[in-house]
Design a protein around this motif. Structure first.
Motif, PDB file in Angstrom:
ATOM      1  N   ARG A 255      51.724  39.824  37.567  1.00 51.60           N
ATOM      2  CA  ARG A 255      50.914  39.630  38.774  1.00 51.60           C
ATOM      3  C   ARG A 255      49.436  39.602  38.372  1.00 51.60           C
ATOM      4  NH1 ARG A 255      53.779  37.127  41.307  1.00 51.60           N
ATOM      5  NH2 ARG A 255      52.594  37.468  43.198  1.00 51.60           N
ATOM      6  N   ILE A 256      48.630  38.895  39.134  1.00 53.18           N
ATOM      7  CA  ILE A 256      47.218  38.763  38.788  1.00 53.18           C
ATOM      8  C   ILE A 256      46.505  40.126  38.910  1.00 53.18           C
ATOM      9  CG2 ILE A 256      46.229  38.134  41.061  1.00 53.18           C
ATOM     10  CD1 ILE A 256      45.504  36.338  37.728  1.00 53.18           C
ATOM     11  N   SER A 257      47.039  41.013  39.741  1.00 53.95           N
ATOM     12  CA  SER A 257      46.448  42.361  39.890  1.00 53.95           C
ATOM     13  C   SER A 257      46.457  43.125  38.562  1.00 53.95           C
ATOM     14  CB  SER A 257      47.212  43.163  40.945  1.00 53.95           C
ATOM     15  OG  SER A 257      48.570  43.234  40.583  1.00 53.95           O
ATOM     16  N   GLU A 258      47.400  42.799  37.680  1.00 49.56           N
ATOM     17  CA  GLU A 258      47.486  43.512  36.400  1.00 49.56           C
ATOM     18  C   GLU A 258      46.247  43.248  35.545  1.00 49.56           C
ATOM     19  OE1 GLU A 258      51.383  42.882  34.464  1.00 49.56           O
ATOM     20  OE2 GLU A 258      52.167  42.499  36.456  1.00 49.56           O
ATOM     21  N   PHE A 259      45.678  42.048  35.677  1.00 55.42           N
ATOM     22  CA  PHE A 259      44.445  41.755  34.936  1.00 55.42           C
ATOM     23  C   PHE A 259      43.305  42.614  35.493  1.00 55.42           C
ATOM     24  CE2 PHE A 259      40.434  39.477  34.320  1.00 55.42           C
ATOM     25  CZ  PHE A 259      40.457  39.249  32.949  1.00 55.42           C
ATOM     26  N   ALA A 260      43.243  42.727  36.818  1.00 56.41           N
ATOM     27  CA  ALA A 260      42.170  43.529  37.438  1.00 56.41           C
ATOM     28  C   ALA A 260      42.294  44.995  37.026  1.00 56.41           C
ATOM     29  CB  ALA A 260      42.237  43.393  38.956  1.00 56.41           C
ATOM     30  N   GLU A 261      43.523  45.482  36.940  1.00 50.72           N
ATOM     31  CA  GLU A 261      43.712  46.887  36.535  1.00 50.72           C
ATOM     32  C   GLU A 261      43.189  47.130  35.128  1.00 50.72           C
ATOM     33  OE1 GLU A 261      47.932  47.426  37.109  1.00 50.72           O
ATOM     34  OE2 GLU A 261      47.678  47.101  39.265  1.00 50.72           O
ATOM     35  N   LYS A 262      43.346  46.135  34.257  1.00 51.16           N
ATOM     36  CA  LYS A 262      42.887  46.290  32.867  1.00 51.16           C
ATOM     37  C   LYS A 262      41.386  46.078  32.702  1.00 51.16           C
ATOM     38  CE  LYS A 262      44.971  44.877  29.137  1.00 51.16           C
ATOM     39  NZ  LYS A 262      45.646  43.912  28.232  1.00 51.16           N
ATOM     40  N   HIS A 263      40.765  45.383  33.681  1.00 49.98           N
ATOM     41  CA  HIS A 263      39.337  45.028  33.516  1.00 49.98           C
ATOM     42  C   HIS A 263      38.523  45.397  34.754  1.00 49.98           C
ATOM     43  CE1 HIS A 263      40.115  42.706  29.831  1.00 49.98           C
ATOM     44  NE2 HIS A 263      41.222  42.327  30.433  1.00 49.98           N
ATOM     45  N   PRO A 264      38.547  46.674  35.152  1.00 51.67           N
ATOM     46  CA  PRO A 264      37.833  47.037  36.394  1.00 51.67           C
ATOM     47  C   PRO A 264      36.317  46.853  36.276  1.00 51.67           C
ATOM     48  CG  PRO A 264      38.616  48.995  35.231  1.00 51.67           C
ATOM     49  CD  PRO A 264      39.174  47.816  34.500  1.00 51.67           C
ATOM     50  N   ASP A 265      35.808  46.832  35.050  1.00 52.99           N
ATOM     51  CA  ASP A 265      34.357  46.707  34.842  1.00 52.99           C
ATOM     52  C   ASP A 265      33.811  45.318  35.198  1.00 52.99           C
ATOM     53  OD1 ASP A 265      36.185  46.198  32.793  1.00 52.99           O
ATOM     54  OD2 ASP A 265      34.578  45.992  31.297  1.00 52.99           O
ATOM     55  N   ILE A 266      34.642  44.280  35.024  1.00 52.34           N
ATOM     56  CA  ILE A 266      34.114  42.920  35.263  1.00 52.34           C
ATOM     57  C   ILE A 266      34.696  42.256  36.500  1.00 52.34           C
ATOM     58  CG2 ILE A 266      33.607  42.376  32.832  1.00 52.34           C
ATOM     59  CD1 ILE A 266      36.403  40.672  33.186  1.00 52.34           C
ATOM     60  N   CYS A 267      35.658  42.918  37.117  1.00 53.19           N
ATOM     61  CA  CYS A 267      36.520  42.169  38.030  1.00 53.19           C
ATOM     62  C   CYS A 267      36.856  42.992  39.270  1.00 53.19           C
ATOM     63  CB  CYS A 267      37.775  41.880  37.196  1.00 53.19           C
ATOM     64  SG  CYS A 267      39.152  41.279  38.046  1.00 53.19           S
ATOM     65  N   THR A 268      36.892  42.357  40.441  1.00 58.03           N
ATOM     66  CA  THR A 268      37.323  43.056  41.664  1.00 58.03           C
ATOM     67  C   THR A 268      38.607  42.416  42.166  1.00 58.03           C
ATOM     68  OG1 THR A 268      34.996  43.309  42.215  1.00 58.03           O
ATOM     69  CG2 THR A 268      36.562  43.815  43.957  1.00 58.03           C
ATOM     70  N   TYR A 269      39.531  43.270  42.612  1.00 59.33           N
ATOM     71  CA  TYR A 269      40.800  42.776  43.148  1.00 59.33           C
ATOM     72  C   TYR A 269      40.808  42.928  44.664  1.00 59.33           C
ATOM     73  CZ  TYR A 269      45.826  42.252  43.955  1.00 59.33           C
ATOM     74  OH  TYR A 269      47.043  41.824  44.406  1.00 59.33           O
TER      75      TYR A 269
ATOM     76  N   ASP B 122      47.227  35.145  43.499  1.00 61.65           N
ATOM     77  CA  ASP B 122      48.652  34.843  43.671  1.00 61.65           C
ATOM     78  C   ASP B 122      49.016  35.299  45.072  1.00 61.65           C
ATOM     79  OD1 ASP B 122      49.085  37.624  43.437  1.00 61.65           O
ATOM     80  OD2 ASP B 122      49.680  37.475  41.333  1.00 61.65           O
ATOM     81  N   SER B 123      50.293  35.305  45.402  1.00 63.89           N
ATOM     82  CA  SER B 123      50.612  35.574  46.796  1.00 63.89           C
ATOM     83  C   SER B 123      50.388  37.038  47.178  1.00 63.89           C
ATOM     84  CB  SER B 123      52.035  35.127  47.138  1.00 63.89           C
ATOM     85  OG  SER B 123      52.917  35.483  46.133  1.00 63.89           O
ATOM     86  N   ASP B 124      50.036  37.898  46.206  1.00 58.58           N
ATOM     87  CA  ASP B 124      49.730  39.296  46.537  1.00 58.58           C
ATOM     88  C   ASP B 124      48.241  39.560  46.718  1.00 58.58           C
ATOM     89  OD1 ASP B 124      52.393  39.934  46.402  1.00 58.58           O
ATOM     90  OD2 ASP B 124      52.311  40.456  44.274  1.00 58.58           O
ATOM     91  N   GLY B 125      47.367  38.686  46.189  1.00 56.65           N
ATOM     92  CA  GLY B 125      45.926  38.948  46.310  1.00 56.65           C
ATOM     93  C   GLY B 125      45.113  38.115  45.339  1.00 56.65           C
ATOM     94  N   SER B 126      43.794  38.430  45.289  1.00 58.37           N
ATOM     95  CA  SER B 126      42.870  37.621  44.476  1.00 58.37           C
ATOM     96  C   SER B 126      42.048  38.498  43.553  1.00 58.37           C
ATOM     97  CB  SER B 126      41.876  36.885  45.383  1.00 58.37           C
ATOM     98  OG  SER B 126      42.540  36.100  46.304  1.00 58.37           O
ATOM     99  N   ILE B 127      41.655  37.901  42.411  1.00 54.77           N
ATOM    100  CA  ILE B 127      40.657  38.566  41.572  1.00 54.77           C
ATOM    101  C   ILE B 127      39.379  37.735  41.584  1.00 54.77           C
ATOM    102  CG2 ILE B 127      42.288  39.715  40.012  1.00 54.77           C
ATOM    103  CD1 ILE B 127      41.579  37.517  37.913  1.00 54.77           C
ATOM    104  N   VAL B 128      38.235  38.424  41.589  1.00 57.21           N
ATOM    105  CA  VAL B 128      36.947  37.746  41.497  1.00 57.21           C
ATOM    106  C   VAL B 128      36.185  38.338  40.318  1.00 57.21           C
ATOM    107  CG1 VAL B 128      34.738  37.306  42.631  1.00 57.21           C
ATOM    108  CG2 VAL B 128      36.852  37.184  43.950  1.00 57.21           C
ATOM    109  N   VAL B 129      35.722  37.449  39.430  1.00 60.48           N
ATOM    110  CA  VAL B 129      34.954  37.844  38.247  1.00 60.48           C
ATOM    111  C   VAL B 129      33.591  37.159  38.383  1.00 60.48           C
ATOM    112  CG1 VAL B 129      34.922  37.869  35.714  1.00 60.48           C
ATOM    113  CG2 VAL B 129      37.116  37.826  36.923  1.00 60.48           C
ATOM    114  N   PRO B 130      32.593  37.821  38.968  1.00 57.33           N
ATOM    115  CA  PRO B 130      31.354  37.134  39.356  1.00 57.33           C
ATOM    116  C   PRO B 130      30.678  36.381  38.219  1.00 57.33           C
ATOM    117  CG  PRO B 130      31.401  39.349  40.259  1.00 57.33           C
ATOM    118  CD  PRO B 130      32.584  39.239  39.357  1.00 57.33           C
ATOM    119  N   GLU B 131      30.743  36.906  36.986  1.00 56.60           N
ATOM    120  CA  GLU B 131      30.055  36.228  35.873  1.00 56.60           C
ATOM    121  C   GLU B 131      30.945  35.222  35.146  1.00 56.60           C
ATOM    122  OE1 GLU B 131      26.873  36.250  35.638  1.00 56.60           O
ATOM    123  OE2 GLU B 131      27.005  37.604  37.351  1.00 56.60           O
ATOM    124  N   GLY B 132      32.200  35.139  35.583  1.00 57.88           N
ATOM    125  CA  GLY B 132      33.106  34.185  34.946  1.00 57.88           C
ATOM    126  C   GLY B 132      33.884  34.814  33.808  1.00 57.88           C
TER     127      GLY B 132
END
Ligand code: NDP
Length: 447
Positions: A288-302, A259-269
């Motif tokens: 915000r999409i960052s909220e998903f990254a905060e909840k899933h730091p194991d699979i996802c980089t913000y 989103d306009s604040d940043g990106s999340i990348v989930v390498p395995e999908g």
């Protein structure tokens, strides 16, 4: 006047409109030889008339916020061309909106609508009002003030707006309601309406689904299967979410959002459950999409304030946020990481340098005006249902959408196949879109 002189002239007349000039240059540079083949078009200076909008309406929108303060925004409607049907195009509410952006969008819309094979001219409108952080009541008051200025210019056979960035079902509902109040008429002037009052099934999904259908057509030309492919998506709004939903249902892996604040990348999908979580986060809670990254730091980089392109390993990229969000450097990074196809959900998301990189690398590259035309196509189907006072089933609309996307792909192949067999989708889409509008303009005389 040759193409370069034409662009230079336009640039000197509209020096503060870079996005508009960029969009015109991209089209004109690919249709020059076709234009030259029709001296009759030149005799009536058709190209210039096609590139400069029929008219622009601009106005002040004054509204009252929840604290009782009077706020002022700018509002615009660019009615670009109605040679093949009523003006048709979305409304964008975003702080970045200006006349250059709306002129580029209305210009692009004219070609896109021509490609759909439906009877729709091109337009675009919007305001520098940002719905972000506003209450429902503030948004309603703003929409009502916006339509108070614009309603006289709209009508089912005159100009039919829809949504775009910052304008979804809620905003369309408020605008349609106020339009009805001002005109005392109930008609199909807006598309993207709620299902209970004339909206079409599959309209919310149409741009994203349509882009995936277009991608499937492109992949088929090289015998490539979508299942198992990693797809990088930008944005996390209407287009991005329904693109991801369709991709997941077809067995592809979705590896990014932004989103306009940043990106999340989930390498395995992401899994379907994680997609549902993102869908609810964005659509129900406007999070915000960052909220998903905060909840899933194991699979996802913000990546704060960054776009996903330089951080993903993806076979396919589907930019679905905004214009010029993928530049030459991003394109080189995607190519170095093995990208074989780009299909644009947003309008003009790739810069001219990025497009050159993709085409020089001979990968599949589809410009937004072809690949994202599914949204306006189903809007056209919504208009048809409204005038018949009928509703078609989801299956029927989806089947028509698939058919239209296949048709657009076919037109691109017809007009864009190079002698070496490479399909230049930019040239193909521009030429097909141009010829239909140009013939109609020519037949209707100098207006
Ligand atoms: P939404 O408002 O639903 O979503 C837009 C998304 O893009 C949001 O995630 C938003 O983030 C992000 N975004 C917007 N502006 C910027 C920016 N300047 N920088 C980074 N991210 C940004 O809009 P849509 O999904 O409807 O539209 C997305 C694109 O698709 C646009 O280019 C639009 O013109 C095009 N399009 C849309 C169609 C439709 O049917 N909706 C039809 C055809 C094309 P944030 O939430 O932070 O603002």
């Amino acid at each position: 006047m040759n193409v370069q002189e034409f662009i230079d002239d336009l640039r000197s007349r509209f020096p503060h409109e870079p996005e508009y000039i960029q969009a015109v240059e991209e089209v004109v540079s690919t249709i020059g030889d076709v234009y030259d083949r029709y001296p009759a078009f030149k005799n009536v200076n058709l190209l210039e008339r096609l590139c400069i909008p029929d008219r622009i309406i601009s106005f002040r929108v004054s509204w009252v916020d929840d604290k009782g303060r009077v706020r002022n925004n700018m509002g615009y409607r660019v009615q670009h061309n109605n040679a093949i049907g009523p003006y048709k195009g979305g409304i964008r509410f975003h702080s970045s909106v200006n006349l250059s952006i709306l002129k580029f969008l209305a210009f692009e819309q004219t070609f896109k609508n021509s490609l759909t094979t439906l009877s729709m001219g091109g337009a675009k409108g919007g305001s520098d009002f940002s719905p972000r952080g506003k209450s429902d009541m503030e948004i309603m008051r703003f929409c009502q003030a916006f339509i108070t200025e614009l309603w006289r210019q709209l009508g089912p056979d005159m100009d039919v707006p829809a949504g775009d960035i910052g304008v979804g079902a809620r905003e369309v509902g408020y605008m349609f309601g106020w339009y009805k109040k001002m005109t005392r008429e109930y008609n199909g002037t807006f598309t993207g309406k709620g299902l209970d009052f004339g909206g079409s099934l599959i309209r919310p999904e149409a741009t994203g689904y349509g882009n995936v259908y277009f991608l499937l057509n492109m992949l088929a030309t090289r015998g490539i299967d979508l299942a198992g492919k990693k797809v990088a998506i930008s944005g996390s709004g209407n287009v991005a979410l329904y693109t991801a939903e369709k991709l997941l249902s077809l067995g592809a892996k979705v590896v990014s959002f932004s989103d306009s604040d940043g990106s999340i990348v989930v390498p395995e999908g992401i899994t379907k459950e994680q997609f549902d979580e993102i869908f609810d986060l964005k659509t129900m809670y406007r999070g915000r999409i960052s909220e998903f990254a905060e909840k899933h730091p194991d699979i996802c980089t913000y990546y704060p304030r960054e776009r996903p392109w330089r951080h993903v390993q993806a076979d396919i990229a589907m930019p679905s946020a905004t214009q010029n969000e993928l530049d030459g450097e991003d394109a080189r990074a995607l190519l170095a990481n093995g990208c074989i196809a780009v299909s644009e959900g947003a309008n003009m998301p790739s810069t001219p340098e990025a497009i050159r990189e993709f085409q020089n690398a001979r990968i599949l590259y589809a410009p937004g005006k072809a690949a994202n035309a599914g949204g306006v196509s189903v809007s056209g189907l919504e208009m048809a249902q409204n005038s018949q006072k009928l509703s078609w089933t989801a299956e029927e609309v989806d089947a028509r959408l698939k058919g239209i996307m296949a048709d657009i792909h076919e037109q691109c192949v017809k007009y864009g196949t190079a002698p070496d067999g490479y399909i230049d989708y930019v040239r193909g889409a521009n030429t097909a879109g141009f010829l239909k509008v140009a013939r109609a303009m020519y037949a209707q005389g100098v207006l």
